[in-house]
Motif scaffolding. Sequence first.
Motif, PDB file in Angstrom:
ATOM      1  N   LEU A  75       0.804  -1.317  -0.153  1.00 53.12           N
ATOM      2  CA  LEU A  75      -0.039   0.070  -0.273  1.00 53.12           C
ATOM      3  C   LEU A  75       0.709   1.315   0.000  1.00 53.12           C
ATOM      4  O   LEU A  75       0.751   2.122   0.742  1.00 53.12           O
ATOM      5  N   ASP A  76       1.660   1.371  -1.154  1.00 56.41           N
ATOM      6  CA  ASP A  76       2.730   2.416  -0.985  1.00 56.41           C
ATOM      7  C   ASP A  76       3.434   2.631   0.080  1.00 56.41           C
ATOM      8  O   ASP A  76       3.727   4.009   0.452  1.00 56.41           O
ATOM      9  N   GLY A  77       3.835   1.494   0.673  1.00 54.12           N
ATOM     10  CA  GLY A  77       4.615   1.805   2.084  1.00 54.12           C
ATOM     11  C   GLY A  77       3.847   2.223   3.279  1.00 54.12           C
ATOM     12  O   GLY A  77       4.547   2.257   4.291  1.00 54.12           O
ATOM     13  N   ARG A  78       2.797   2.095   3.270  1.00 52.55           N
ATOM     14  CA  ARG A  78       1.614   2.322   4.539  1.00 52.55           C
ATOM     15  C   ARG A  78       1.556   1.298   5.448  1.00 52.55           C
ATOM     16  O   ARG A  78       1.599   1.471   6.574  1.00 52.55           O
ATOM     17  N   VAL A  79       2.105   0.050   4.866  1.00 48.86           N
ATOM     18  CA  VAL A  79       2.123  -1.211   5.827  1.00 48.86           C
ATOM     19  C   VAL A  79       3.552  -1.768   5.618  1.00 48.86           C
ATOM     20  O   VAL A  79       3.920  -2.073   4.658  1.00 48.86           O
ATOM     21  N   LYS A  80       4.297  -1.575   6.626  1.00 49.93           N
ATOM     22  CA  LYS A  80       5.604  -2.022   6.734  1.00 49.93           C
ATOM     23  C   LYS A  80       5.984  -3.026   7.997  1.00 49.93           C
ATOM     24  O   LYS A  80       6.488  -3.944   7.773  1.00 49.93           O
ATOM     25  N   THR A  81       5.648  -2.200   9.073  1.00 48.09           N
ATOM     26  CA  THR A  81       6.232  -2.881  10.331  1.00 48.09           C
ATOM     27  C   THR A  81       5.179  -3.372  11.228  1.00 48.09           C
ATOM     28  O   THR A  81       5.435  -3.713  12.425  1.00 48.09           O
ATOM     29  N   LEU A  82       3.885  -3.015  10.787  1.00 46.19           N
ATOM     30  CA  LEU A  82       2.895  -3.488  11.747  1.00 46.19           C
ATOM     31  C   LEU A  82       2.711  -4.985  11.509  1.00 46.19           C
ATOM     32  O   LEU A  82       1.672  -5.387  10.628  1.00 46.19           O
ATOM     33  N   HIS A  83       3.285  -5.791  12.322  1.00 52.24           N
ATOM     34  CA  HIS A  83       3.489  -7.302  12.247  1.00 52.24           C
ATOM     35  C   HIS A  83       3.723  -7.774  13.435  1.00 52.24           C
ATOM     36  O   HIS A  83       5.035  -7.158  14.242  1.00 52.24           O
ATOM     37  N   PRO A  84       3.198  -9.010  13.929  1.00 54.41           N
ATOM     38  CA  PRO A  84       3.535  -9.733  15.073  1.00 54.41           C
ATOM     39  C   PRO A  84       5.096  -9.679  15.339  1.00 54.41           C
ATOM     40  O   PRO A  84       5.479  -9.808  16.272  1.00 54.41           O
ATOM     41  N   LYS A  85       5.713 -10.130  14.305  1.00 50.45           N
ATOM     42  CA  LYS A  85       7.071 -10.436  14.222  1.00 50.45           C
ATOM     43  C   LYS A  85       8.073  -9.337  14.590  1.00 50.45           C
ATOM     44  O   LYS A  85       8.964  -9.323  14.901  1.00 50.45           O
ATOM     45  N   ILE A  86       7.332  -8.164  14.148  1.00 52.87           N
ATOM     46  CA  ILE A  86       8.094  -6.940  14.697  1.00 52.87           C
ATOM     47  C   ILE A  86       7.994  -6.566  16.157  1.00 52.87           C
ATOM     48  O   ILE A  86       8.559  -6.487  17.072  1.00 52.87           O
ATOM     49  N   HIS A  87       6.605  -6.316  16.326  1.00 54.06           N
ATOM     50  CA  HIS A  87       6.044  -5.820  17.807  1.00 54.06           C
ATOM     51  C   HIS A  87       5.897  -6.920  18.669  1.00 54.06           C
ATOM     52  O   HIS A  87       6.467  -6.366  19.908  1.00 54.06           O
ATOM     53  N   GLY A  88       6.126  -8.251  18.397  1.00 52.44           N
ATOM     54  CA  GLY A  88       6.379  -9.079  19.285  1.00 52.44           C
ATOM     55  C   GLY A  88       7.641  -9.048  19.814  1.00 52.44           C
ATOM     56  O   GLY A  88       7.931  -9.079  21.071  1.00 52.44           O
ATOM     57  N   GLY A  89       8.767  -8.709  18.747  1.00 51.54           N
ATOM     58  CA  GLY A  89      10.006  -8.517  19.206  1.00 51.54           C
ATOM     59  C   GLY A  89      10.245  -7.360  20.070  1.00 51.54           C
ATOM     60  O   GLY A  89      11.216  -7.360  21.088  1.00 51.54           O
ATOM     61  N   ILE A  90       9.502  -6.471  19.910  1.00 47.12           N
ATOM     62  CA  ILE A  90       9.632  -5.111  20.622  1.00 47.12           C
ATOM     63  C   ILE A  90       9.252  -5.329  22.040  1.00 47.12           C
ATOM     64  O   ILE A  90       9.670  -4.949  23.266  1.00 47.12           O
ATOM     65  N   LEU A  91       7.903  -5.936  22.147  1.00 42.35           N
ATOM     66  CA  LEU A  91       6.916  -5.711  23.175  1.00 42.35           C
ATOM     67  C   LEU A  91       7.288  -7.072  24.290  1.00 42.35           C
ATOM     68  O   LEU A  91       6.902  -7.027  25.232  1.00 42.35           O
ATOM     69  N   ALA A 134      -0.095  16.561   3.063  1.00 42.74           N
ATOM     70  CA  ALA A 134       0.206  16.506   4.289  1.00 42.74           C
ATOM     71  C   ALA A 134      -0.135  15.179   5.178  1.00 42.74           C
ATOM     72  O   ALA A 134       0.614  14.697   5.690  1.00 42.74           O
ATOM     73  N   ILE A 135      -1.354  14.625   4.746  1.00 40.75           N
ATOM     74  CA  ILE A 135      -1.990  13.397   5.287  1.00 40.75           C
ATOM     75  C   ILE A 135      -0.796  12.104   5.068  1.00 40.75           C
ATOM     76  O   ILE A 135      -0.568  11.410   5.921  1.00 40.75           O
ATOM     77  N   GLU A 136      -0.133  12.100   3.882  1.00 40.39           N
ATOM     78  CA  GLU A 136       0.762  11.164   3.685  1.00 40.39           C
ATOM     79  C   GLU A 136       1.986  11.239   4.664  1.00 40.39           C
ATOM     80  O   GLU A 136       2.629  10.249   4.700  1.00 40.39           O
ATOM     81  N   GLN A 137       2.102  12.360   5.305  1.00 34.25           N
ATOM     82  CA  GLN A 137       3.351  12.562   5.971  1.00 34.25           C
ATOM     83  C   GLN A 137       2.789  12.311   7.429  1.00 34.25           C
ATOM     84  O   GLN A 137       3.552  12.469   8.411  1.00 34.25           O
ATOM     85  N   ILE A 138       1.874  11.684   7.672  1.00 30.59           N
ATOM     86  CA  ILE A 138       1.340  11.304   8.993  1.00 30.59           C
ATOM     87  C   ILE A 138       1.828   9.948   9.387  1.00 30.59           C
ATOM     88  O   ILE A 138       1.284   8.633   8.642  1.00 30.59           O
ATOM     89  N   ASP A 139       2.761   9.706  10.158  1.00 28.02           N
ATOM     90  CA  ASP A 139       3.504   8.409  10.392  1.00 28.02           C
ATOM     91  C   ASP A 139       2.430   7.562  11.420  1.00 28.02           C
ATOM     92  O   ASP A 139       1.876   7.958  12.271  1.00 28.02           O
ATOM     93  N   ILE A 140       2.188   6.256  11.049  1.00 32.88           N
ATOM     94  CA  ILE A 140       1.314   5.261  11.788  1.00 32.88           C
ATOM     95  C   ILE A 140       2.349   4.197  12.585  1.00 32.88           C
ATOM     96  O   ILE A 140       2.391   4.213  13.583  1.00 32.88           O
ATOM     97  N   GLY A 141       3.006   3.687  11.756  1.00 37.40           N
ATOM     98  CA  GLY A 141       4.088   2.562  12.154  1.00 37.40           C
ATOM     99  C   GLY A 141       5.024   3.074  13.186  1.00 37.40           C
ATOM    100  O   GLY A 141       5.669   2.478  13.813  1.00 37.40           O
TER     101      GLY A 141
END
Length: 538
Positions: A75-91, A134-141
Amino acid sequence: MTNVRGADEFNHRDRIRPKRALISVSDKTGLIELVGALVSQGVKLVSTGSTAKQIAQAGYPVQEVSEVTGFPESLDGRVKTLHPKIHGGILADLRLKDHREELAGLGIEAFELVVVNLYPFVKTVAAGARGDEAIEQIDIGGPAMVRAAAKNHANVAIVVDPGHYSKLIAALNQGGTTLELRRELAGSAFTHTAQYDSAVANWFSKEFDSLRGEPGRSPGFESELNPSFDLSSVLRYGENSHQAAAIYNQRGAFAGIAQARQLSGKEMSYNNYVDADAALRCAYDFIEPAVAIIKHANPCGVAVSFEDSEDAIANAHLRAHQTDPVSAFGGVIAANRMVTKKMAEQVSEIFTEVIAAPSFEVEALTILSKKKNLRILELRGGYQRPKTELRQISGGLLVQESDGFEGLNSRDWVLVSGPALDDAGMLDLEFAWRACRAVKSNAILLAKAGAAVGIGMGQVNRLDSCRLAIARAGDRVIDSVAASDAFFPFADGLEVLIEAGVKAVVQPGGSVRDEEVIAAAKKAGISMYFTSERHFYH
């Protein structure tokens, strides 16, 4: 719901040596130096997009996030790090046996270090971006990773500011991050995401509230205000010795007293900053070379030089000092031009707390530095009056546009009494009007030849301010001009000035008794101008 565990299960580990780091930064400052330090310590790197590309181009091994997740960036880079293998490793709380076992069962590796800063939303908007751009510069991940790592600071160090890289590298060289450092970094991280979210929320309000036309809203003011400040230093005490105090720098603010560089002298106090700011604002109200001397946030001297010569700033200082030499003792001086050797020689003869200016001649600095208690402040990038002013009140905050003189043109004033002044007279009247703005209300300022000669400030009625200005001026009141920051509610104040020898007055007008005031001026044959604009200063 999170399981409640006994306190004995949460024994905090102090020093942690990172084995694996997640890096995803918009601000690439210092990135390669940091990566080099991490790789030399045997830390495995995981990264995203342009960050991973830059690391690889520098010749360092890096694993793409998509390799870890088994899922491509989408999705044009909107979804990259939103994944259990990333957030599980952090949390994952590695202090807990069942968390460690669950990670192993899921095939997830833990991160002990996360280096993330967010999309440049504020810079993008400041550059003029609107709508979808401007909205495209709103970071989510990014905020999700930052908050996750900060929450889990018992196990993970989170770094959001390139300015903290050196501190991190120093910790790694000593065996790993300490719990104290991780807590400090976590606090910075939560502040980072809070300020980011506030910036986005404020932009939304400004961008869309005016389109809805909601009552009570103004496109010029945010529906929520969340200014951001960074601690600069803790001061010895506040306005009084029993009050604690500190100074903060406002993020994104134009250069001012908070950003000034101290070249010499004792540590700045709370009152020094207040008076220095008032002095700079007064001096920079003028286009001509100007000097202001401030005591207790009020000018006790202000003057300009109408000739921009080599000695102009020294001449302005000399005449500003002559306004009230007694009050100038222990004052704060500001100049809107470079401080010259000649001005420095004059200042060195007078006990002064602070001197602030855009720059200093080498000889001037040598002279002033001999005064060990004199605080010498050099402005970084000049001075610019803030566009808005904030004032805290109980339970809230007042916000207003800053008062100033953009586009001041005395030709727009209305002559309501007496003959029109000649050019020299109008120069004095314009000077008095500008200088009067810096005086606390009720304000009356008497001037002659581009210098204040008497100032009446902070009185609860205008008549007393007139009497105070006259008393301070003495014989100099004869043929001086006067400025009043607001209208004369009665003729008595003007009559006192006339009787003392004032030859011309400038004031806003607008009183219900204007006709009485004008009649008094006409009877005395003095010139009086209305500006239709007041300059209260509380």
